[in-house]
Design an enzyme around this catalytic site. Structure first.
Site, PDB file in Angstrom:
ATOM      1  N   HIS A   1       1.440   5.438  -1.767  1.00 23.60           N
ATOM      2  CA  HIS A   1       1.035   6.573  -2.609  1.00 23.60           C
ATOM      3  C   HIS A   1       2.273   7.105  -3.300  1.00 23.60           C
ATOM      4  O   HIS A   1       3.162   7.659  -2.647  1.00 23.60           O
ATOM      5  CB  HIS A   1       0.393   7.675  -1.753  1.00 23.60           C
ATOM      6  CG  HIS A   1      -0.837   7.201  -1.045  1.00 23.60           C
ATOM      7  ND1 HIS A   1      -2.101   7.333  -1.576  1.00 23.60           N
ATOM      8  CD2 HIS A   1      -0.995   6.543   0.134  1.00 23.60           C
ATOM      9  CE1 HIS A   1      -2.982   6.786  -0.757  1.00 23.60           C
ATOM     10  NE2 HIS A   1      -2.337   6.295   0.294  1.00 23.60           N
ATOM     11  N   LEU A   2       2.338   6.920  -4.624  1.00 23.91           N
ATOM     12  CA  LEU A   2       3.509   7.400  -5.369  1.00 23.91           C
ATOM     13  C   LEU A   2       3.283   8.787  -5.959  1.00 23.91           C
ATOM     14  O   LEU A   2       4.220   9.381  -6.488  1.00 23.91           O
ATOM     15  CB  LEU A   2       3.895   6.406  -6.467  1.00 23.91           C
ATOM     16  CG  LEU A   2       4.369   5.044  -5.977  1.00 23.91           C
ATOM     17  CD1 LEU A   2       4.770   4.168  -7.171  1.00 23.91           C
ATOM     18  CD2 LEU A   2       5.541   5.143  -4.992  1.00 23.91           C
ATOM     19  N   ARG A   3       2.037   9.278  -5.899  1.00 21.88           N
ATOM     20  CA  ARG A   3       1.718  10.613  -6.427  1.00 21.88           C
ATOM     21  C   ARG A   3       1.956  10.695  -7.922  1.00 21.88           C
ATOM     22  O   ARG A   3       2.155   9.692  -8.607  1.00 21.88           O
ATOM     23  CB  ARG A   3       2.515  11.705  -5.687  1.00 21.88           C
ATOM     24  CG  ARG A   3       2.411  11.649  -4.166  1.00 21.88           C
ATOM     25  CD  ARG A   3       0.989  11.653  -3.685  1.00 21.88           C
ATOM     26  NE  ARG A   3       0.892  11.920  -2.251  1.00 21.88           N
ATOM     27  CZ  ARG A   3      -0.164  11.581  -1.525  1.00 21.88           C
ATOM     28  NH1 ARG A   3      -1.184  10.935  -2.064  1.00 21.88           N
ATOM     29  NH2 ARG A   3      -0.211  11.885  -0.243  1.00 21.88           N
TER      30      ARG A   3
ATOM     31  N   ASN B   1      -5.468   7.292  -5.868  1.00 23.01           N
ATOM     32  CA  ASN B   1      -6.174   8.538  -5.497  1.00 23.01           C
ATOM     33  C   ASN B   1      -5.476   9.771  -6.059  1.00 23.01           C
ATOM     34  O   ASN B   1      -5.078  10.671  -5.331  1.00 23.01           O
ATOM     35  CB  ASN B   1      -6.366   8.636  -3.977  1.00 23.01           C
ATOM     36  CG  ASN B   1      -5.073   8.684  -3.189  1.00 23.01           C
ATOM     37  OD1 ASN B   1      -4.039   8.157  -3.614  1.00 23.01           O
ATOM     38  ND2 ASN B   1      -5.106   9.314  -2.023  1.00 23.01           N
TER      39      ASN B   1
ATOM     40  N   LYS C   1      -9.576  -0.304  -5.132  1.00 14.80           N
ATOM     41  CA  LYS C   1      -9.512   0.403  -3.855  1.00 14.80           C
ATOM     42  C   LYS C   1     -10.847   1.079  -3.566  1.00 14.80           C
ATOM     43  O   LYS C   1     -11.371   1.801  -4.399  1.00 14.80           O
ATOM     44  CB  LYS C   1      -8.397   1.457  -3.908  1.00 14.80           C
ATOM     45  CG  LYS C   1      -8.269   2.302  -2.640  1.00 14.80           C
ATOM     46  CD  LYS C   1      -7.826   1.476  -1.450  1.00 14.80           C
ATOM     47  CE  LYS C   1      -7.894   2.280  -0.154  1.00 14.80           C
ATOM     48  NZ  LYS C   1      -6.712   3.081   0.109  1.00 14.80           N
TER      49      LYS C   1
ATOM     50  N   ALA D   1      -3.500  15.068   5.451  1.00 13.75           N
ATOM     51  CA  ALA D   1      -3.233  13.785   6.107  1.00 13.75           C
ATOM     52  C   ALA D   1      -2.241  12.987   5.271  1.00 13.75           C
ATOM     53  O   ALA D   1      -2.410  12.887   4.059  1.00 13.75           O
ATOM     54  CB  ALA D   1      -4.527  13.006   6.254  1.00 13.75           C
TER      55      ALA D   1
ATOM     56  N   ASP E   1       1.604   2.672   3.472  1.00 11.31           N
ATOM     57  CA  ASP E   1       0.768   3.868   3.316  1.00 11.31           C
ATOM     58  C   ASP E   1       1.624   5.133   3.299  1.00 11.31           C
ATOM     59  O   ASP E   1       1.181   6.195   3.733  1.00 11.31           O
ATOM     60  CB  ASP E   1      -0.306   3.949   4.410  1.00 11.31           C
ATOM     61  CG  ASP E   1      -1.373   4.987   4.078  1.00 11.31           C
ATOM     62  OD1 ASP E   1      -1.551   5.314   2.895  1.00 11.31           O
ATOM     63  OD2 ASP E   1      -2.017   5.480   5.022  1.00 11.31           O
TER      64      ASP E   1
ATOM     65  N   HIS F   1     -10.269   1.360   2.512  1.00  9.37           N
ATOM     66  CA  HIS F   1      -9.999   2.400   3.519  1.00  9.37           C
ATOM     67  C   HIS F   1     -11.143   2.314   4.517  1.00  9.37           C
ATOM     68  O   HIS F   1     -12.259   2.737   4.229  1.00  9.37           O
ATOM     69  CB  HIS F   1      -9.918   3.795   2.878  1.00  9.37           C
ATOM     70  CG  HIS F   1      -9.562   4.849   3.878  1.00  9.37           C
ATOM     71  ND1 HIS F   1      -8.318   5.453   3.927  1.00  9.37           N
ATOM     72  CD2 HIS F   1     -10.257   5.364   4.924  1.00  9.37           C
ATOM     73  CE1 HIS F   1      -8.279   6.308   4.944  1.00  9.37           C
ATOM     74  NE2 HIS F   1      -9.445   6.269   5.563  1.00  9.37           N
TER      75      HIS F   1
ATOM     76  N   HIS G   1      -4.103  -0.372   6.265  1.00  6.61           N
ATOM     77  CA  HIS G   1      -3.549   0.455   7.346  1.00  6.61           C
ATOM     78  C   HIS G   1      -4.391   0.425   8.627  1.00  6.61           C
ATOM     79  O   HIS G   1      -4.942   1.428   9.046  1.00  6.61           O
ATOM     80  CB  HIS G   1      -3.298   1.895   6.896  1.00  6.61           C
ATOM     81  CG  HIS G   1      -4.384   2.501   6.029  1.00  6.61           C
ATOM     82  ND1 HIS G   1      -5.701   2.546   6.381  1.00  6.61           N
ATOM     83  CD2 HIS G   1      -4.320   3.087   4.809  1.00  6.61           C
ATOM     84  CE1 HIS G   1      -6.396   3.146   5.430  1.00  6.61           C
ATOM     85  NE2 HIS G   1      -5.571   3.477   4.464  1.00  6.61           N
TER      86      HIS G   1
ATOM     87  N   LEU H   1      -4.391   9.503   8.047  1.00  4.83           N
ATOM     88  CA  LEU H   1      -5.680   8.847   8.213  1.00  4.83           C
ATOM     89  C   LEU H   1      -5.545   7.377   7.814  1.00  4.83           C
ATOM     90  O   LEU H   1      -4.880   7.090   6.823  1.00  4.83           O
ATOM     91  CB  LEU H   1      -6.738   9.533   7.340  1.00  4.83           C
ATOM     92  CG  LEU H   1      -7.171  10.907   7.868  1.00  4.83           C
ATOM     93  CD1 LEU H   1      -8.000  11.636   6.846  1.00  4.83           C
ATOM     94  CD2 LEU H   1      -7.930  10.764   9.194  1.00  4.83           C
TER      95      LEU H   1
ATOM     96  N   HIS I   1       0.869  -1.208   0.000  1.00  4.07           N
ATOM     97  CA  HIS I   1       0.000   0.000   0.000  1.00  4.07           C
ATOM     98  C   HIS I   1       0.889   1.235   0.000  1.00  4.07           C
ATOM     99  O   HIS I   1       1.495   1.570   1.022  1.00  4.07           O
ATOM    100  CB  HIS I   1      -0.891   0.011   1.254  1.00  4.07           C
ATOM    101  CG  HIS I   1      -1.816   1.192   1.317  1.00  4.07           C
ATOM    102  ND1 HIS I   1      -3.162   1.055   1.558  1.00  4.07           N
ATOM    103  CD2 HIS I   1      -1.610   2.523   1.183  1.00  4.07           C
ATOM    104  CE1 HIS I   1      -3.740   2.236   1.566  1.00  4.07           C
ATOM    105  NE2 HIS I   1      -2.809   3.161   1.346  1.00  4.07           N
TER     106      HIS I   1
ATOM    107  N   HIS J   1       3.419  14.590   1.178  1.00  3.59           N
ATOM    108  CA  HIS J   1       2.814  15.874   0.806  1.00  3.59           C
ATOM    109  C   HIS J   1       3.913  16.924   0.883  1.00  3.59           C
ATOM    110  O   HIS J   1       4.807  16.811   1.744  1.00  3.59           O
ATOM    111  CB  HIS J   1       1.704  16.275   1.790  1.00  3.59           C
ATOM    112  CG  HIS J   1       0.475  15.413   1.703  1.00  3.59           C
ATOM    113  ND1 HIS J   1      -0.513  15.618   0.769  1.00  3.59           N
ATOM    114  CD2 HIS J   1       0.083  14.354   2.440  1.00  3.59           C
ATOM    115  CE1 HIS J   1      -1.470  14.712   0.941  1.00  3.59           C
ATOM    116  NE2 HIS J   1      -1.143  13.929   1.947  1.00  3.59           N
TER     117      HIS J   1
HETATM  118  C1  NCD Z   1      -3.299   9.305   2.105  1.00  4.31           C
HETATM  119  C2  NCD Z   1      -2.887  10.310   1.047  1.00  4.31           C
HETATM  120  O1  NCD Z   1      -2.332  11.360   1.393  1.00  4.31           O
HETATM  121  O2  NCD Z   1      -3.118  10.058  -0.143  1.00  4.31           O
HETATM  122  N1  NCD Z   1      -3.221   9.922   3.397  1.00  4.31           N
HETATM  123  C3  NCD Z   1      -3.093   9.291   4.581  1.00  4.31           C
HETATM  124  O3  NCD Z   1      -3.156   9.959   5.606  1.00  4.31           O
HETATM  125  N2  NCD Z   1      -2.897   8.002   4.658  1.00  4.31           N
HETATM  126  C4  NCD Z   1      -4.653   8.766   1.810  1.00  4.31           C
HETATM  127  C5  NCD Z   1      -5.014   7.557   2.636  1.00  4.31           C
HETATM  128  O4  NCD Z   1      -4.460   6.474   2.460  1.00  4.31           O
HETATM  129  O5  NCD Z   1      -5.873   7.690   3.513  1.00  4.31           O
HETATM  130 ZN    ZN Z   2      -3.191   5.154   1.764  1.00 11.40          ZN
END
Ligand code: NCD
Ligand code: ZN
Length: 346
Positions: A18-20, A44, A102, A266, A250, A139, A177, A222, A16, A254
């Site tokens: 987030h590579l953006r 996302n 997802k 988050a 996760d 989630h 998560h 989150l 899990h 940011h």
């Molecule tokens: C994640 C994100 O920034 O994309 N943020 C997080 O707090 N984990 C989204 C997510 O997995 O809830």
């Molecule tokens: Zn996530």
């Protein structure tokens, strides 16, 4: 027994992450690929990944951003919406574009506005997924403003997930998560097709970290970190040897300016230190012998993929975590910034 000075394990995967996209992508990909051979990449983005074409294009952008020396396979996911096309999702699983779907409850977290407003709307899609063995990644938080933010996972398990697993008993589900004792018990008492990922940060911090000497935006994610007893239940699950708990960072970078804000985003950026953080927890729990299974074996087993061939070595040497990580014009504060960790990837 004296502690080993090095620890070599089969190369792990991140189930899990987030590579953006855009300017953040290179920084995020490099950090993940340095440690992990494969990763389940969250969809996302804005707009979210809801079609095979969008996933294939994002897959290309990830590989284009990957440093040459690193060998890394992104596993793509589809973002479920109220109106997503079941044929598109199922076709994408069957042709290898998608590894999973997802589920974001609409409004639950970063870029979840297009998520599902009522689970009943996607019952036909879930039916299809169940019939072809396509995993549902969840989630697990309700979004109603009246539910206390620290109770949202537990309420989700009771009001949404339990009925869902009853209705689709053959559906492969990963509760992502997890942050509570209730989530640990839910997985332990569910059938074999239900699993959970555990992040490095939720094994380290409890909710006090959000308020340590002042408001700490870099500890905010989150689902939000819970009380110490929940953190300890997660530790117990991670080191238990139960194959239905496996690694998913996760990691969610940011820009610093968007974390250090009156309304901070988050997400915690753990990728640069993830394996080190997990190793420290397994060491503290006297279970270093179980790190490899948690990090490198149970995930592939659940997803029906072969484990990786290569190895990684961790050395028992202090690692000073930088205050910030920069790449081009991106500035991100990593988890444990300015602190020391006890393990270091060789
Ligand atoms: C994640 C994100 O920034 O994309 N943020 C997080 O707090 N984990 C989204 C997510 O997995 O809830
Ligand atoms: Zn996530």
């Amino acid at each position: 027994m004296p502690l080993p000075t090095t620890l070599t394990i089969r190369r792990p995967d991140d189930w899990h992450v987030h590579l953006r996209d855009g300017p953040m992508l290179e920084l995020a990909v490099a950090a993940t690929a340095r440690q992990f051979a494969r990763a389940i990449v969250m969809p996302n983005l804005v707009p979210p990944i809801t079609t095979r074409a969008a996933a294939a294009a994002y897959h290309e952008r990830i590989l284009a951003a990957l440093p040459d020396a690193l060998d890394f396979t992104p596993l793509m996911t589809a973002y479920l919406t109220d109106t997503i096309d079941a044929d598109e999702v199922a076709g994408g699983f069957e042709d290898g574009t998608f590894a999973a779907c997802k589920l974001y409850p609409a409004g639950a977290t970063t870029n979840s506005d297009a998520g599902v407003t009522d689970i009943r709307r996607i019952h036909p899609v879930l039916e299809r997924m169940q019939s072809i063995g396509m995993p549902l990644l969840v989630h697990g938080e309700v979004v109603h403003g009246e539910v206390d933010v620290f109770d949202r996972e537990k309420v989700f398990i009771d009001s949404v997930l339990t009925p869902l697993v009853d209705r689709f008993p053959g559906l492969k589900v990963v509760l992502e998560h997890i942050t509570t004792e209730e989530a640990v018990r839910f997985v332990e008492t569910s059938p074999e097709n239900v699993a959970a990922t555990i992040t490095a940060h939720h094994l380290h911090i409890d909710r006090n970290a959000l308020f340590a000497g002042g408001l700490r935006p870099h500890a905010y994610c989150l689902p939000v970190a819970k009380r110490r007893r929940h953190r300890d239940a997660l530790r117990g699950a991670a080191v238990s040897g139960n194959p239905r708990f496996f690694l998913g960072t996760d990691s969610a970078p940011h820009p610093r300016s968007e974390k250090e804000s009156a309304c901070g985003c988050a997400g915690i950026f753990t990728a640069p230190v993830a394996l080190e953080c997990y190793a420290q927890v397994f060491e503290e729990e006297d279970r270093l012998d179980r790190l490899e299974a948690f990090a490198s074996e149970f995930g592939p087993r659940f997803y029906g993929l072969p484990p990786n061939e290569g190895n990684v070595t961790l050395e028992r040497e202090d690692l000073s975590v930088p205050d910030v990580i920069r790449h081009a014009d991106q500035v991100v504060v990593p988890f444990k910034a300015g602190e020391r960790l006890r393990w270091r990837q060789a």
